[in-house]
Design a protein around this motif. Structure first.
Motif, PDB file in Angstrom:
ATOM      1  N   TYR A 137      80.061  22.630  89.307  1.00  0.00           N
ATOM      2  CA  TYR A 137      79.484  21.287  89.285  1.00  0.00           C
ATOM      3  C   TYR A 137      80.612  20.258  89.276  1.00  0.00           C
ATOM      4  CZ  TYR A 137      74.940  23.396  88.298  1.00  0.00           C
ATOM      5  OH  TYR A 137      73.779  24.120  88.379  1.00  0.00           O
ATOM      6  N   ALA A 138      81.131  19.993  90.441  1.00  0.00           N
ATOM      7  CA  ALA A 138      82.272  19.080  90.556  1.00  0.00           C
ATOM      8  C   ALA A 138      81.868  17.666  90.140  1.00  0.00           C
ATOM      9  CB  ALA A 138      82.784  19.071  91.989  1.00  0.00           C
ATOM     10  N   PRO A 139      82.692  16.976  89.359  1.00  0.00           N
ATOM     11  CA  PRO A 139      82.386  15.590  88.986  1.00  0.00           C
ATOM     12  C   PRO A 139      82.533  14.658  90.190  1.00  0.00           C
ATOM     13  CG  PRO A 139      84.551  16.195  88.180  1.00  0.00           C
ATOM     14  CD  PRO A 139      83.956  17.444  88.760  1.00  0.00           C
ATOM     15  N   TYR A 140      82.006  13.466  90.055  1.00  0.00           N
ATOM     16  CA  TYR A 140      82.153  12.469  91.107  1.00  0.00           C
ATOM     17  C   TYR A 140      82.771  11.199  90.528  1.00  0.00           C
ATOM     18  CZ  TYR A 140      77.989  10.026  89.319  1.00  0.00           C
ATOM     19  OH  TYR A 140      77.103   9.348  88.533  1.00  0.00           O
ATOM     20  N   TYR A 141      83.428  10.445  91.392  1.00  0.00           N
ATOM     21  CA  TYR A 141      84.098   9.223  90.953  1.00  0.00           C
ATOM     22  C   TYR A 141      83.102   8.072  90.947  1.00  0.00           C
ATOM     23  CZ  TYR A 141      87.415   5.404  90.598  1.00  0.00           C
ATOM     24  OH  TYR A 141      88.094   4.290  90.184  1.00  0.00           O
ATOM     25  N   GLU A 142      82.989   7.417  89.788  1.00  0.00           N
ATOM     26  CA  GLU A 142      82.076   6.295  89.624  1.00  0.00           C
ATOM     27  C   GLU A 142      82.890   5.004  89.559  1.00  0.00           C
ATOM     28  OE1 GLU A 142      79.659   3.827  89.760  1.00  0.00           O
ATOM     29  OE2 GLU A 142      78.515   5.688  89.486  1.00  0.00           O
ATOM     30  N   PRO A 143      82.875   4.191  90.628  1.00  0.00           N
ATOM     31  CA  PRO A 143      83.672   2.957  90.624  1.00  0.00           C
ATOM     32  C   PRO A 143      83.301   1.981  89.514  1.00  0.00           C
ATOM     33  CG  PRO A 143      82.923   3.498  92.852  1.00  0.00           C
ATOM     34  CD  PRO A 143      82.189   4.394  91.902  1.00  0.00           C
ATOM     35  N   ASN A 168      80.540  13.487  85.104  1.00  0.00           N
ATOM     36  CA  ASN A 168      79.933  14.801  85.227  1.00  0.00           C
ATOM     37  C   ASN A 168      78.544  14.719  85.850  1.00  0.00           C
ATOM     38  OD1 ASN A 168      82.206  15.808  84.021  1.00  0.00           O
ATOM     39  ND2 ASN A 168      81.261  16.158  82.032  1.00  0.00           N
ATOM     40  N   GLN A 169      78.180  15.763  86.577  1.00  0.00           N
ATOM     41  CA  GLN A 169      76.840  15.865  87.150  1.00  0.00           C
ATOM     42  C   GLN A 169      76.413  17.326  87.121  1.00  0.00           C
ATOM     43  OE1 GLN A 169      75.970  17.319  90.363  1.00  0.00           O
ATOM     44  NE2 GLN A 169      78.045  18.084  90.708  1.00  0.00           N
ATOM     45  N   ARG A 170      75.097  17.574  87.029  1.00  0.00           N
ATOM     46  CA  ARG A 170      74.567  18.933  86.942  1.00  0.00           C
ATOM     47  C   ARG A 170      73.480  19.159  87.992  1.00  0.00           C
ATOM     48  NH1 ARG A 170      77.694  22.296  84.411  1.00  0.00           N
ATOM     49  NH2 ARG A 170      75.916  23.606  83.816  1.00  0.00           N
ATOM     50  N   GLU A 171      73.612  18.507  89.143  1.00  0.00           N
ATOM     51  CA  GLU A 171      72.597  18.629  90.179  1.00  0.00           C
ATOM     52  C   GLU A 171      73.018  19.563  91.310  1.00  0.00           C
ATOM     53  OE1 GLU A 171      71.707  14.748  91.558  1.00  0.00           O
ATOM     54  OE2 GLU A 171      70.781  14.087  89.677  1.00  0.00           O
ATOM     55  N   GLN A 227      80.813  22.842 103.941  1.00  0.00           N
ATOM     56  CA  GLN A 227      80.690  22.301 102.584  1.00  0.00           C
ATOM     57  C   GLN A 227      81.977  21.560 102.226  1.00  0.00           C
ATOM     58  OE1 GLN A 227      78.001  22.357 100.731  1.00  0.00           O
ATOM     59  NE2 GLN A 227      76.780  23.667 102.062  1.00  0.00           N
ATOM     60  N   ARG A 228      82.394  20.672 103.098  1.00  0.00           N
ATOM     61  CA  ARG A 228      83.702  20.036 102.941  1.00  0.00           C
ATOM     62  C   ARG A 228      83.636  18.839 101.995  1.00  0.00           C
ATOM     63  NH1 ARG A 228      83.748  15.773 106.719  1.00  0.00           N
ATOM     64  NH2 ARG A 228      82.212  15.932 108.389  1.00  0.00           N
ATOM     65  N   PHE A 229      83.632  19.167 100.701  1.00  0.00           N
ATOM     66  CA  PHE A 229      83.621  18.133  99.674  1.00  0.00           C
ATOM     67  C   PHE A 229      84.766  18.392  98.698  1.00  0.00           C
ATOM     68  CE2 PHE A 229      79.403  17.814 101.324  1.00  0.00           C
ATOM     69  CZ  PHE A 229      79.043  16.488 101.161  1.00  0.00           C
ATOM     70  N   SER A 230      85.546  17.368  98.406  1.00  0.00           N
ATOM     71  CA  SER A 230      86.590  17.493  97.393  1.00  0.00           C
ATOM     72  C   SER A 230      86.056  17.158  96.007  1.00  0.00           C
ATOM     73  CB  SER A 230      87.760  16.557  97.725  1.00  0.00           C
ATOM     74  OG  SER A 230      87.321  15.210  97.768  1.00  0.00           O
ATOM     75  N   ALA A 231      85.018  16.358  95.938  1.00  0.00           N
ATOM     76  CA  ALA A 231      84.330  16.009  94.696  1.00  0.00           C
ATOM     77  C   ALA A 231      82.877  15.720  95.062  1.00  0.00           C
ATOM     78  CB  ALA A 231      84.975  14.803  94.020  1.00  0.00           C
ATOM     79  N   HIS A 288      79.723  14.147  96.186  1.00  0.00           N
ATOM     80  CA  HIS A 288      79.413  12.981  97.020  1.00  0.00           C
ATOM     81  C   HIS A 288      80.630  12.420  97.757  1.00  0.00           C
ATOM     82  CE1 HIS A 288      75.917  13.403  94.554  1.00  0.00           C
ATOM     83  NE2 HIS A 288      76.398  12.748  93.520  1.00  0.00           N
ATOM     84  N   TYR A 289      81.776  13.095  97.692  1.00  0.00           N
ATOM     85  CA  TYR A 289      82.991  12.619  98.357  1.00  0.00           C
ATOM     86  C   TYR A 289      83.481  13.697  99.331  1.00  0.00           C
ATOM     87  CZ  TYR A 289      83.541   8.497  95.415  1.00  0.00           C
ATOM     88  OH  TYR A 289      83.366   7.277  94.792  1.00  0.00           O
ATOM     89  N   PRO A 290      83.061  13.628 100.613  1.00  0.00           N
ATOM     90  CA  PRO A 290      83.511  14.630 101.582  1.00  0.00           C
ATOM     91  C   PRO A 290      84.953  14.384 102.008  1.00  0.00           C
ATOM     92  CG  PRO A 290      82.155  12.981 102.679  1.00  0.00           C
ATOM     93  CD  PRO A 290      82.112  12.654 101.205  1.00  0.00           C
ATOM     94  N   ILE A 291      85.625  15.471 102.381  1.00  0.00           N
ATOM     95  CA  ILE A 291      86.948  15.332 102.956  1.00  0.00           C
ATOM     96  C   ILE A 291      86.794  14.967 104.434  1.00  0.00           C
ATOM     97  CG2 ILE A 291      87.981  16.957 101.343  1.00  0.00           C
ATOM     98  CD1 ILE A 291      87.852  19.079 103.485  1.00  0.00           C
ATOM     99  N   ASN A 292      87.888  14.633 105.085  1.00  0.00           N
ATOM    100  CA  ASN A 292      87.843  14.216 106.477  1.00  0.00           C
ATOM    101  C   ASN A 292      87.431  15.367 107.382  1.00  0.00           C
ATOM    102  OD1 ASN A 292      88.665  11.566 105.964  1.00  0.00           O
ATOM    103  ND2 ASN A 292      90.821  12.144 106.007  1.00  0.00           N
TER     104      ASN A 292
END
Length: 290
Positions: free
Chosen positions: A212-218, A225-228, A266-270, A272-276
């Motif tokens: 469950y990778a966290p996401y950056y909240e501006p 943290n997220q559990r979805e 599944q190219r996500f580094s975090a 909701h944040y996909p890599i290029n």
């Protein structure tokens, strides 16, 4: 003694910190480093940081062996802006308790084989984290962390490789989420053309298990943290070529080539944040130091 003066949003605080350090870094058999500091007066009174380490090297038959061990004890008050956050979308004033961390680690190095093994463990109490609503919380229960990292690098003629495997455990994945296994590998050629042009051609790959990778909240400028949704189990593959002539290096990289033939992507580094997506990168680097 050391006094620290800070001014935050019209408030004035001062801490009186005393500490010391003793180290030996050029010894033949044994080296050490010890550091201690404590806050005697002020807003953060009671904060303590104690850290130290030992290192030695010797030969086991014909193999040079290096051993390192370290430990630390930290008791610190959370930062002012963590305890008092006033933003556009979030606002809280909470007098969080002191965070405590006890950590130990050791490393075994075999330079002749290009191999090292590192083991670390830590116990966290009153750990600060951000819940899925981006609100700062504190976990009073102790959290145990354990990690083991194995690294290997070697070169055979013009062929070289670097490998790394990391195993991690966290007893509270909802507070401190970690991928169980992370892997990295790089395979490349390294040779000279006409004895002046250094050429490196190869590929590298990064991969980790689902978690469950966290996401950056501006809004709070923190990883939340997220559990979805779990993220991971997707290799990030890159192909590269590097050409170095004296102090100048030219390089070209085909980034994320795995996305071209691995489905589903599944190219996500975090979260909701996909890599290029796959892209070709060109660059030049110059060393201007004399």
């Amino acid at each position: 003694p050391d006094s620290v003066y800070q001014e935050r949003a019209g408030e004035h605080t001062m801490d009186l910190i005393i500490g010391g350090r003793i180290a030996r870094t050029a010894g033949q058999l044994l080296n050490f480093d010890a550091h201690l500091e404590s806050t005697l007066l002020g807003e953060n009174i009671g904060s303590v940081l104690a850290a130290g380490g030992l290192s030695t090297s010797f030969r086991l038959w014909s193999f040079p062996v290096g051993i390192q061990a370290w430990g630390s004890l930290e008791n610190r008050r959370p930062d002012y802006y963590i305890r008092h956050f006033h933003g556009t979308f979030h606002r809280w004033d909470v007098d969080f308790g002191y965070e405590r961390r006890l950590a130990f680690g050791g490393k075994l190095t075999l330079d002749q084989l290009g191999t090292s093994l590192c083991l670390e463990t830590a116990t966290l109490q009153n750990q600060i984290y951000w819940d899925p609503k981006a609100i700062a919380r504190q976990c009073a229960d102790p959290i145990q962390l354990l990690s083991a990292r194995l690294q290997h690098a070697h070169r055979w003629r013009v062929l070289a490789w670097r490998l790394q495997a990391l195993y991690q455990l966290s007893t509270r994945q909802d507070v401190m989420p970690l991928p169980t296994v992370s892997l990295y590998g790089s395979l490349y050629t390294d040779f000279y053309y006409a004895k002046v042009l250094r050429i490196m051609l190869g590929v590298d790959c990064r991969w980790h298990t689902l978690y469950y990778a966290p996401y950056y909240e501006p809004a709070v400028m923190q990883f939340v943290n997220q559990r979805e949704t779990t993220y991971g189990d997707f290799p990030l593959l890159n192909a590269f070529a590097s050409f170095q002539l004296k102090r100048t290096r030219f390089f070209v990289e085909y980034y994320n080539i795995g996305d071209l033939f691995i489905t589903p992507s599944q190219r996500f580094s975090a979260a909701h944040y996909p890599i290029n997506p796959p892209v070709i990168r060109l660059g030049i680097a110059m060393d201007l130091n004399k």
